[in-house]
Design a protein around this motif. Structure first.
Motif, PDB file in Angstrom:
ATOM      1  N   TYR A   1      13.083  -7.738  -5.603  1.00  0.00           N
ATOM      2  CA  TYR A   1      11.626  -7.802  -5.541  1.00  0.00           C
ATOM      3  C   TYR A   1      11.093  -9.176  -5.942  1.00  0.00           C
ATOM      4  CZ  TYR A   1      11.064  -7.328 -10.636  1.00  0.00           C
ATOM      5  OH  TYR A   1      11.086  -7.533 -11.990  1.00  0.00           O
ATOM      6  N   GLN A   2      11.960 -10.043  -6.512  1.00  0.00           N
ATOM      7  CA  GLN A   2      11.500 -11.405  -6.811  1.00  0.00           C
ATOM      8  C   GLN A   2      11.164 -12.151  -5.518  1.00  0.00           C
ATOM      9  OE1 GLN A   2      14.116  -9.958  -8.227  1.00  0.00           O
ATOM     10  NE2 GLN A   2      14.338 -10.506 -10.374  1.00  0.00           N
ATOM     11  N   THR A   3      11.944 -11.885  -4.448  1.00  0.00           N
ATOM     12  CA  THR A   3      11.632 -12.502  -3.155  1.00  0.00           C
ATOM     13  C   THR A   3      10.270 -12.052  -2.661  1.00  0.00           C
ATOM     14  OG1 THR A   3      13.996 -12.548  -2.605  1.00  0.00           O
ATOM     15  CG2 THR A   3      12.430 -12.777  -0.782  1.00  0.00           C
TER      16      THR A   3
ATOM     17  N   ALA B   1       0.840  -1.210   0.000  1.00  0.00           N
ATOM     18  CA  ALA B   1       0.000   0.000   0.000  1.00  0.00           C
ATOM     19  C   ALA B   1       0.870   1.253   0.000  1.00  0.00           C
ATOM     20  CB  ALA B   1      -0.932  -0.012   1.209  1.00  0.00           C
ATOM     21  N   GLU B   2       1.919   1.269   0.845  1.00  0.00           N
ATOM     22  CA  GLU B   2       2.779   2.452   0.920  1.00  0.00           C
ATOM     23  C   GLU B   2       3.594   2.647  -0.355  1.00  0.00           C
ATOM     24  OE1 GLU B   2       5.151   2.487   4.436  1.00  0.00           O
ATOM     25  OE2 GLU B   2       3.443   2.182   5.786  1.00  0.00           O
ATOM     26  N   ALA B   3       3.830   1.548  -1.089  1.00  0.00           N
ATOM     27  CA  ALA B   3       4.591   1.637  -2.345  1.00  0.00           C
ATOM     28  C   ALA B   3       3.682   1.768  -3.555  1.00  0.00           C
ATOM     29  CB  ALA B   3       5.482   0.402  -2.491  1.00  0.00           C
ATOM     30  N   ASP B   4       2.376   2.024  -3.324  1.00  0.00           N
ATOM     31  CA  ASP B   4       1.414   2.178  -4.428  1.00  0.00           C
ATOM     32  C   ASP B   4       1.392   0.965  -5.344  1.00  0.00           C
ATOM     33  OD1 ASP B   4       0.556   4.736  -3.627  1.00  0.00           O
ATOM     34  OD2 ASP B   4       2.297   5.661  -4.592  1.00  0.00           O
ATOM     35  N   GLY B   5       1.620  -0.228  -4.776  1.00  0.00           N
ATOM     36  CA  GLY B   5       1.541  -1.450  -5.555  1.00  0.00           C
ATOM     37  C   GLY B   5       2.783  -1.793  -6.350  1.00  0.00           C
ATOM     38  N   VAL B   6       3.846  -0.983  -6.254  1.00  0.00           N
ATOM     39  CA  VAL B   6       5.081  -1.246  -7.005  1.00  0.00           C
ATOM     40  C   VAL B   6       5.954  -2.201  -6.190  1.00  0.00           C
ATOM     41  CG1 VAL B   6       7.124  -0.227  -8.052  1.00  0.00           C
ATOM     42  CG2 VAL B   6       4.956   1.014  -8.088  1.00  0.00           C
ATOM     43  N   GLN B   7       6.132  -3.399  -6.699  1.00  0.00           N
ATOM     44  CA  GLN B   7       6.822  -4.432  -5.926  1.00  0.00           C
ATOM     45  C   GLN B   7       8.270  -4.059  -5.626  1.00  0.00           C
ATOM     46  OE1 GLN B   7       6.397  -8.342  -7.583  1.00  0.00           O
ATOM     47  NE2 GLN B   7       4.160  -8.243  -7.656  1.00  0.00           N
ATOM     48  N   ARG B   8       8.929  -3.400  -6.546  1.00  0.00           N
ATOM     49  CA  ARG B   8      10.345  -3.060  -6.337  1.00  0.00           C
ATOM     50  C   ARG B   8      10.500  -2.114  -5.145  1.00  0.00           C
ATOM     51  NH1 ARG B   8      14.015   0.574  -8.599  1.00  0.00           N
ATOM     52  NH2 ARG B   8      12.345   1.511  -9.808  1.00  0.00           N
ATOM     53  N   ARG B   9       9.585  -1.134  -5.039  1.00  0.00           N
ATOM     54  CA  ARG B   9       9.644  -0.195  -3.921  1.00  0.00           C
ATOM     55  C   ARG B   9       9.244  -0.876  -2.607  1.00  0.00           C
ATOM     56  NH1 ARG B   9       6.562   4.909  -6.789  1.00  0.00           N
ATOM     57  NH2 ARG B   9       7.951   5.089  -8.593  1.00  0.00           N
ATOM     58  N   ALA B  10       8.218  -1.729  -2.676  1.00  0.00           N
ATOM     59  CA  ALA B  10       7.796  -2.438  -1.473  1.00  0.00           C
ATOM     60  C   ALA B  10       8.910  -3.341  -0.951  1.00  0.00           C
ATOM     61  CB  ALA B  10       6.541  -3.256  -1.772  1.00  0.00           C
ATOM     62  N   ALA B  11       9.663  -3.961  -1.859  1.00  0.00           N
ATOM     63  CA  ALA B  11      10.772  -4.829  -1.449  1.00  0.00           C
ATOM     64  C   ALA B  11      11.821  -4.038  -0.674  1.00  0.00           C
ATOM     65  CB  ALA B  11      11.395  -5.494  -2.676  1.00  0.00           C
ATOM     66  N   VAL B  12      12.090  -2.806  -1.105  1.00  0.00           N
ATOM     67  CA  VAL B  12      13.045  -1.951  -0.391  1.00  0.00           C
ATOM     68  C   VAL B  12      12.529  -1.625   1.002  1.00  0.00           C
ATOM     69  CG1 VAL B  12      14.157   0.314  -0.377  1.00  0.00           C
ATOM     70  CG2 VAL B  12      13.994  -0.977  -2.512  1.00  0.00           C
ATOM     71  N   LEU B  13      11.236  -1.299   1.120  1.00  0.00           N
ATOM     72  CA  LEU B  13      10.651  -0.980   2.425  1.00  0.00           C
ATOM     73  C   LEU B  13      10.767  -2.155   3.392  1.00  0.00           C
ATOM     74  CD1 LEU B  13       7.364   0.869   1.346  1.00  0.00           C
ATOM     75  CD2 LEU B  13       9.451   1.896   2.253  1.00  0.00           C
ATOM     76  N   LEU B  14      10.679  -3.367   2.856  1.00  0.00           N
ATOM     77  CA  LEU B  14      10.700  -4.567   3.698  1.00  0.00           C
ATOM     78  C   LEU B  14      12.107  -5.106   3.930  1.00  0.00           C
ATOM     79  CD1 LEU B  14       7.613  -6.337   2.117  1.00  0.00           C
ATOM     80  CD2 LEU B  14       7.739  -5.459   4.441  1.00  0.00           C
ATOM     81  N   GLY B  15      13.093  -4.525   3.253  1.00  0.00           N
ATOM     82  CA  GLY B  15      14.463  -4.973   3.432  1.00  0.00           C
ATOM     83  C   GLY B  15      14.846  -6.178   2.603  1.00  0.00           C
ATOM     84  N   TYR B  16      14.026  -6.530   1.594  1.00  0.00           N
ATOM     85  CA  TYR B  16      14.383  -7.631   0.696  1.00  0.00           C
ATOM     86  C   TYR B  16      15.484  -7.163  -0.270  1.00  0.00           C
ATOM     87  CZ  TYR B  16      10.213 -10.283   2.115  1.00  0.00           C
ATOM     88  OH  TYR B  16       9.281 -10.985   2.823  1.00  0.00           O
ATOM     89  N   LYS B  17      16.345  -8.078  -0.629  1.00  0.00           N
ATOM     90  CA  LYS B  17      17.423  -7.729  -1.546  1.00  0.00           C
ATOM     91  C   LYS B  17      16.928  -7.536  -2.969  1.00  0.00           C
ATOM     92  CE  LYS B  17      21.132  -9.951   1.096  1.00  0.00           C
ATOM     93  NZ  LYS B  17      22.210 -10.969   1.079  1.00  0.00           N
TER      94      LYS B  17
END
Length: 532
Positions: free
Chosen positions: A515-517, A497-513
């Protein structure tokens, strides 16, 4: 802050042929398998490596429809630490398919709205002419501005595409589109015959009603898209009520609630003795709904066998009505026919299912002659007071019928404000359940904010406050796995929600290396993007 340069490109035949020239004979043969021509590109780097060797990119994303070890070998050889995106392309000259795949890939890589600190670079040389045309279309419109590169004969350069869709063409198109949208959304549900049961008057529901009303007038299949609890059956009944078929039957089948064997009988009927328990002949939904409407809820849950059967019955005869259905009952070879308009519904991403080979593409287009998206409650907060009032009126009538002397309930101003601000992940269904429980548990005539909060808090993951997950009592059905998954779902939904549905940005927020993870976790926990 320096601009991050992001390259996105297909891997083409020439790129694999250049790789083959650097490999031992057995590996080269495997890489060249199926290519045209199946010969190494001697003494050349190929279009993609030529560009990567001559330009600096902070990220390199490579799209491929190829399988086997050649993809891994190429990413190891080309340099630039590329991220590989495996896409299934059935027909590389089909503009509809290629556009959908490339648009989806770009949405996951750079997202919308675009970050001003990123430069999107698109490589036009590899791939089919269809792919090149789609790159230009996307880069000059939805994902603009984009920098286009071409390579040839060991050279790489920025190429200029001498037109601007947004300036030269879109204003005229938008003027026409605005007029059409205004016409669709001109009337609220209360002003449209058949849709009076739809509560609310906001722009999102007006547009949905406008599209559904247009569909109701014609014998076309309709696909209703929306999260669970958004009122898809309500809209299906409204489409039927607003159509010339309104005097004929409306039949609803929940495809997720019935096993495949029984679902076939529910839809097509069966002959006595067709299976254990078939003690008499029975008509199916297609027969019962003759002349009317058949609503297939949760159609995305049908397995491949049932999808094939639905595809067959949805194919109208070449010289007949578009709603003429030919079929046979289970255990019977005698052909039957009926005239049935199909309205289907799903809360799944069927196009994503098509790409993953989980849902038949030909069936999707048979069902989705016209699509209607039903907005979730969080996108129509202005309608929540009207919806809550309508639901509470219905609850009061039902309770008064059951209980003589029942005093009708009403919402206090603070309770209504809370209901309007709450996200309601379960949409109208959750709102109705909450109001029903509050009406049961409230002693007085006024449902207060605390009554609503207490009821909402009983829904896992939906309350305003969550219990201390470190202090939950053990035993009595406690499941550590379930609670950990609830925590994951909470943070994955919040990040998306905070990344407006963009997986690459959401992955950064969650600390994933990468966005495939994140994508794998979203798929495992069945979490959809908030933009879908």
């Amino acid at each position: 802050m320096p601009t991050r340069r992001i390259l996105v490109s297909w891997i083409g035949y020439a790129d694999f042929r250049a790789l083959a020239d650097t490999l031992p004979p057995d590996q080269a043969t495997e890489v060249l398998r199926g290519l045209n021509p199946p010969t190494p590109l001697t003494g050349q780097a190929g279009p993609l490596k030529t560009l990567i060797d001559r330009e600096r990119f902070d990220e390199v994303h490579l799209l491929t429809s190829h399988t086997g070890p050649r993809n891994r070998l190429y990413t190891e050889w080309v340099g630039g630490s590329p991220v590989l995106h495996r896409l299934t392309v059935k027909n590389p000259t089909d503009y509809v398919e290629v556009f959908r795949l490339m648009d989806g890939a770009l949405a996951g890589i750079v997202g919308l709205p675009r970050s001003p600190d990123e430069e999107l670079c698109l490589h036009l040389s590899p791939g089919t002419p269809t792919m090149t045309a789609v790159w230009v279309l996307l880069g000059k419109s939805k994902y603009q501005p984009a920098t286009f590169y071409q390579t040839h004969d060991g050279k790489a350069w920025v190429t200029t595409v001498p037109f601007d869709l947004m300036v030269d063409y879109v204003p005229t198109v938008l003027r026409d589109a605005d007029a059409r949208l205004q016409a669709l959304a001109a009337d609220g549900p209360q002003d449209v015959a058949g849709f009076e049961a739809v509560a609310g008057d906001g722009p999102a529901v007006r547009l949905a009603v406008g599209r559904a009303r247009r569909a109701a007038r014609r014998d076309v299949s309709v696909l209703l898209l929306g999260e669970s609890g958004t009122g898809k059956e309500l809209f299906a009944r409204a489409i039927h009520a607003a159509s010339p078929r309104r005097e004929r039957p409306f039949v609803a089948i929940n495809c997720a609630a019935v096993s495949r064997e029984l679902l076939e009988s529910e839809l097509f009927g069966h002959k006595k003795g067709a299976f254990t328990g078939a003690d008499r002949d029975r008509d199916g939904a297609f027969t019962v709904a003759d002349g009317g409407t058949l609503f297939l809820d949760e159609v995305g849950e049908c397995d491949p066998v049932m999808q094939a059967k639905l595809l067959r019955i949805l194919q109208p005869p070449a010289d007949g009505s578009p709603c003429l259905r030919a079929f046979s009952r289970v255990g019977d070879t005698r052909p039957l026919s009926s005239d049935v308009r199909v309205v289907a519904a799903t809360n799944r991403d069927l196009l994503g299912g098509v790409a993953a080979h989980q849902f038949r593409e030909d069936l999707y287009y048979r069902l989705a002659v016209l699509t209607v998206r039903l907005p979730p409650l969080r996108e129509r907060r202005g309608d929540i007071p009207a919806i809550a009032g309508r639901l509470l009126e219905r609850i009061n009538r039902e309770f008064a019928r059951q209980e003589p002397g029942y005093r009708p309930k009403r919402l206090s101003a603070s309770a209504l404000r809370f209901a309007t601000a709450h996200p309601w992940p379960g949409n109208v269904r959750q709102l109705q359940n909450t109001l029903t429980q509050a009406a049961v548990l409230t002693d007085g005539e006024v449902i207060e904010q605390q009554d609503i909060e207490d009821t909402v808090a009983e829904v896992p993951g939906a309350g305003a406050a969550s219990p201390d997950l470190l202090s939950l009592p053990l035993g009595n059905g406690f499941s550590l796995t379930r609670h950990l998954e609830e925590i994951q779902r909470h943070y994955l939904r919040r990040a998306m929600a905070e990344a407006d549905g963009v997986q690459r940005r959401a992955a950064v927020l969650l600390g994933y290396k990468n966005y495939q993870t994140l994508a794998a976790q979203l798929d495992r926990l069945n979490i959809e993007s908030p933009n879908q």
